[in-house]
Design a protein around this motif. Structure first.
Motif, short mmCIF file in Angstrom:
data_model
loop_
_atom_site.label_atom_id
_atom_site.label_comp_id
_atom_site.label_asym_id
_atom_site.label_seq_id
_atom_site.Cartn_x
_atom_site.Cartn_y
_atom_site.Cartn_z
N SER A 268 0.81 -1.22 0.00
CA SER A 268 0.00 0.00 0.00
C SER A 268 0.84 1.26 0.00
CB SER A 268 -0.95 0.07 1.20
OG SER A 268 -1.63 -1.12 1.37
N LEU A 269 2.14 1.14 -0.25
CA LEU A 269 2.96 2.36 -0.30
C LEU A 269 2.82 2.99 -1.69
CD1 LEU A 269 6.13 1.12 1.57
CD2 LEU A 269 4.50 2.83 2.36
N GLY A 270 2.50 4.27 -1.70
CA GLY A 270 2.21 4.93 -2.95
C GLY A 270 3.43 5.29 -3.78
N PHE A 271 4.60 5.30 -3.14
CA PHE A 271 5.82 5.66 -3.88
C PHE A 271 6.88 4.62 -3.56
CE2 PHE A 271 9.67 8.55 -4.26
CZ PHE A 271 9.67 8.50 -5.64
N LEU A 272 7.13 3.76 -4.52
CA LEU A 272 7.99 2.61 -4.28
C LEU A 272 9.07 2.51 -5.34
CD1 LEU A 272 5.73 -0.48 -3.56
CD2 LEU A 272 7.50 0.43 -2.08
N GLY A 273 10.21 1.95 -4.94
CA GLY A 273 11.19 1.51 -5.91
C GLY A 273 11.33 0.01 -5.76
N ALA A 274 11.05 -0.73 -6.83
CA ALA A 274 11.16 -2.18 -6.75
C ALA A 274 12.45 -2.59 -7.44
CB ALA A 274 9.96 -2.83 -7.43
N ASP A 275 13.28 -3.37 -6.72
CA ASP A 275 14.55 -3.82 -7.29
C ASP A 275 14.43 -5.29 -7.67
OD1 ASP A 275 15.38 -1.33 -6.73
OD2 ASP A 275 16.62 -1.84 -4.99
N ILE A 276 14.64 -5.56 -8.93
CA ILE A 276 14.41 -6.91 -9.45
C ILE A 276 15.68 -7.42 -10.12
CG2 ILE A 276 13.04 -8.28 -11.08
CD1 ILE A 276 10.81 -6.17 -10.65
N VAL A 277 16.04 -8.67 -9.85
CA VAL A 277 17.19 -9.28 -10.52
C VAL A 277 16.70 -10.49 -11.32
CG1 VAL A 277 18.97 -8.54 -8.94
CG2 VAL A 277 17.68 -10.61 -8.45
N ILE A 278 17.53 -10.94 -12.25
CA ILE A 278 17.12 -12.08 -13.08
C ILE A 278 18.02 -13.28 -12.76
CG2 ILE A 278 16.71 -12.91 -15.41
CD1 ILE A 278 16.64 -9.92 -16.23
N ASP A 279 17.40 -14.31 -12.22
CA ASP A 279 18.14 -15.53 -11.89
C ASP A 279 18.17 -16.42 -13.12
OD1 ASP A 279 19.22 -17.13 -9.37
OD2 ASP A 279 18.11 -18.54 -10.66
#
Lengths: 522, 322
Positions: free
Chosen positions: B247-258
């Protein structure tokens, strides 16, 4: 209400309140806003000497009058065995000391002392100076006098254009060296210039110009024997004026009003009255503060004078800290300086008070360098965090002790000033720096350390500034202003100076290539 | 040019930290919810519950008792990542790539013994990397073995994709590449390279390093642009879902590729940095305003992604036409 508007309103309310009290104090109460402003205070002494011959004696002396523009404080009476009464008389605020004794014998001395502020031509006259003149009720005995007066005044009236020129003409005529016959007949036989002053007063009053005779002293120099002089005070068309028939003083002090003598005595012989004046210079703030006792609520509420001196000294320092904080907020929010820890630079800045700037910087650098070396050595021992911090802290204390002992031999006073250097802050700084050192790089750690030192130096210079210290201590209401400013800065949404540099590459994006990667996106 | 003209920056919609803090973080991220992203153990639990793929958790070490099992936890042929639960900006993360001559091999090639790892975990527990020095927990995770897609433009370490999600709508993305300067970490503060990613297609654009524009990777000298990010749609969905669980309106999502498991959510950030503007060579504000004005509460993740792409397309194609 949006939080933005809310914060702004609160900020402006705080700033207005703070500035309001500040202005009230500085303008209304003459509280000086810079340190070391001095003002002359005059010590006035009335010395009465007489011989008494075993019969009841009554000595009356005028004391400096009170009015709505002047208050007399700090009065001392040397009455000996005499009974003393102080009476207030008339709308002018005249006050008299009445000394009485039934069976005095031999030479007697009575003394009165007070301190007073000088007055000058721009000192306002009290509101109680009102015209009570009724032209019909002229104080002349004979019809002849009354007729002469009417003839003379109607001539003056014809020659004048308004009240001001009428007053000028009147005074010119009355105080001219050669008097016309009809005027000479009107002057009452009073000592000195009093006769002419009284006539002038009567004329002015009869024309609806409030006027009074003031008796007092001119303040040009210290005098063992000051002469009582009289002058005329009047208000014409709402402007306060004074007319001095004798001399042209720049500073003076009226003691009483009307035609009385300064000292009147019954039952005394060989009277001699002496009025002496002695100027002394005081810090103006001392004088302003002495007026706090007079029940000025605003002054008393925002003043630390009631506190013990040691507590006052603490507040002298404490109150400057918000100034440092304000600066720090500015440097962080507007300039974008990076520091180790939020308020740490301000704490270091406070520590510099003990050491002075240069010594402080040297000490700080030495201790941080030693501490960092210790910290890196401890890294090898693999200690838990808190014990490691403890070891660093003890090491810092040891280093400080060593520096003190080494330095106390020489001329240097570095060692002695170290006492309160905050070792806990130093320890935390070392810990933070070493983490930055490991996680980023040594150069980054040194950069942040130097940045913190720079901010600490700036805040120190602001906090230790004499003017800042004086202002904050004497006008603590300025804290409200600082608080308001911080609130305003808390809603600042613009760029920081450092970001202007950081994003400098984004300036041209719209001008040169509308869309930098248009080709590849397709 | 030493300083940018503030008026031009403003006209170009560049957002500063002050504005980010007030308009995005303070307005959209209630303080009570920040815990969900600050504490990686909670983030992990939420991600597992919502079915967002993330690196497998081997174990938690939150007290000296757990420490006894530490050596077992490290026994993984593919290596592990040790992270402070409340760490920030990638501080305190230790990557072990596998066993090495009685000790362990770190991502940067150094060899450490068990005692060194134990000391590092101890430091994490005593709060050396957590905000305010509070005692912390260490996460031991399966090490992500990065798929070789970006090998051409990476120097050691693991590149990751950062997607900015505003009110559930992905608005901007960048690829973060490790460099020799950044010591194998993809952190921009530490000298990593940020590369703008086209939000619609997932193709890389031009990049930045140390706040300067760069077109080539500084270590491999290969061109940064034109590479297709694999699993791009999956990544957008993961990022959009992160909003649903936090529910956080301002997010940074960090995604890596396995290499085996595909995209994994590494962590979420409640205060994502604004350097992404330089990487994308575009100000944030144009992307932010339409989302702030819209009501996204009724949209599901797919609709929000479509909305985000529309905005991106509109802005960038509008730019192209202008």
């Amino acid at each position: 209400m949006s939080s933005h508007l809310h914060a702004r309103l609160l900020a402006f309310a705080l700033i207005l309140l703070g500035m309001g009290i500040f202005l009230h104090k500085s303008v209304q109460n003459d509280y000086p806003i810079v340190p070391d402003q001095t003002r002359t205070i005059w010590n006035l002494e009335v010395y009465i000497e007489f011989a008494a011959g075993n019969r009841p004696v009554r000595v009356e002396t005028y004391l400096p009058a009170r009015s709505d523009v002047r208050d007399v404080v700090d009065e001392q009476f040397y009455s000996g065995p005499f009974g003393l009464r102080i009476v207030q008389e008339g709308v002018e605020g005249n006050r008299k000391a009445i000394w009485t004794y039934r069976y005095p014998d031999g030479p007697k001395v009575l003394r009165y002392r007070t301190t007073m502020m000088e007055e000058n031509r721009s000192t306002p006259l009290p509101d109680s100076l009102q015209s009570e003149g009724r032209p019909a009720d002229l104080p002349f005995q004979s019809n002849l006098q009354r007729q002469a007066f009417i003839v003379w005044i109607s001539t003056i009236r014809r020659q004048s254009a308004d009240n001001e020129s009428l007053v000028e003409l009147t005074l010119q005529e009355i105080f001219s060296p050669t008097l016309s016959d009809e005027l000479a007949a009107l002057i009452r036989p009073l000592p000195g210039s009093l006769g002419r002053l009284e006539l002038a007063r009567t004329v002015l009053e009869s024309q609806g110009v409030p006027a009074r005779i003031a008796n007092g002293v001119y303040l040009d120099d210290a005098r063992r024997r000051a002469e009582i002089v009289s002058w005329l005070e009047y208000r014409v068309d709402g402007r306060d004026r004074r007319y001095f028939p004798n001399g042209n003083p720049s500073k003076f002090f009226p003691i009483w009003y009307g035609l009385g003598e300064i000292v009147e005595a019954v039952g005394a012989s060989e009277m001699s009255t002496q009025i002496s004046l002695q100027p002394s210079r005081y810090a103006a703030s001392t004088i302003a503060r002495s007026q706090v006792d007079d029940g000025n609520f605003v002054l008393r509420m925002f003043s630390f004078d009631a506190l013990p001196l040691t507590t006052q000294l603490v507040y002298r320092v404490l109150l400057t800290i918000p100034v440092g904080i304000l600066l720090l907020v500015f440097l962080r929010q507007f300039i974008g300086l990076q520091t180790l820890g939020t308020f740490m630079p301000v704490l270091i800045g406070i520590a510099f008070r003990e050491t002075a700037l240069l010594t402080g910087l040297i000490l700080f650098s030495i201790l941080i360098a030693l501490g960092l070396a210790m910290r890196f050595y401890l890294e090898k021992l693999k200690l838990l965090l808190v014990p490691r911090l403890a070891v660093v802290l003890i090491f810092i204390v040891l280093s400080m002790a060593a520096i003190t002992i080494l330095m106390s031999d020489g001329e240097q006073r570095i060692g002695l000033s170290i006492s309160l250097f905050p070792m806990v802050i130093l320890t935390m700084t070392i810990e933070r720096m070493s983490i930055v050192w490991e996680e980023y790089s040594g150069s980054e750690a040194i950069k942040q350390g130097l940045g913190s030192l720079a901010v600490a130096s700036i805040t120190y210079l602001a906090m230790s500034n004499r003017y800042v210290e004086y202002l904050m201590f004497n006008f603590p209401e300025l804290l409200l202003v600082i608080m308001g400013l911080c609130l305003l800065m808390g809603r600042y949404m613009g760029m920081r100076l450092s970001e202007l540099r950081r994003f400098r590459e984004l300036i041209g994006i719209k001008d040169e290539a509308e869309f930098p990667f248009k080709d590849k996106a397709e | 040019m030493i300083l940018g003209n503030p008026f031009k920056l403003r006209r170009n919609g560049v957002m500063g930290l002050n504005e980010r803090n007030l308009r995005l973080v303070a307005e959209l991220n209630p303080r009570g919810l920040m815990r969900l992203v600050n504490d990686k153990t909670i983030t992990k639990r939420l991600a597992i519950e919502a079915g967002i793929p993330n690196p497998e958790l081997i174990g938690l070490v939150s007290n000296p008792y757990d420490m006894r099992r530490l050596d077992q936890m490290l026994e993984r042929p593919n290596g592990v990542a040790i992270k402070p639960a409340n760490g920030s900006q990638g501080n305190g993360i230790m990557i072990i790539t596998g066993p090495m001559k009685g000790g362990y091999k770190l991502a940067n090639g150094r060899r450490v013994v068990f005692e060194d790892v134990r000391f590092h975990v101890m430091n994490i527990l005593s709060g050396m990397y957590s905000l305010g020095g509070l005692p912390d927990t260490a996460l031991i995770e399966e090490r992500v073995r990065f798929a070789g897609v970006f090998d051409e433009i990476s120097f050691k370490g693991v590149p990751d994709v950062r997607i900015i999600v505003l009110k559930g709508v992905p608005i901007l993305a960048m690829l973060r590449l490790p460099t020799a300067d950044s010591d194998g970490k993809a952190n921009l503060h530490k000298g990593g390279v940020g590369v703008g990613v086209d939000l619609v297609t997932g193709v890389t654009q031009l990049g930045m390093q140390y706040d300067q524009l760069v077109d080539f990777h500084p270590d491999t000298a290969n061109e940064l642009s034109g590479l297709q990010t694999p699993y791009w749609e999956d990544m957008l969905i993961m990022a959009a879902q992160a909003y649903d669980v936090t529910s956080l309106g301002f997010l940074g999502a960090d995604i890596v590729i396995d290499v085996d498991k595909g995209p994994l959510l590494l962590e979420l950030n409640g205060r994502p940095g604004i350097a992404i503007q330089i990487a994308n060579r575009f100000g944030l504000r144009a992307h932010v305003e339409p989302v702030l004005a819209a009501d996204t509460s009724k949209m599901d993740a797919k609709a929000r992604i479509a909305f985000g792409k529309d905005i991106y397309r509109l802005i960038h194609e509008g730019q192209a036409a202008a």
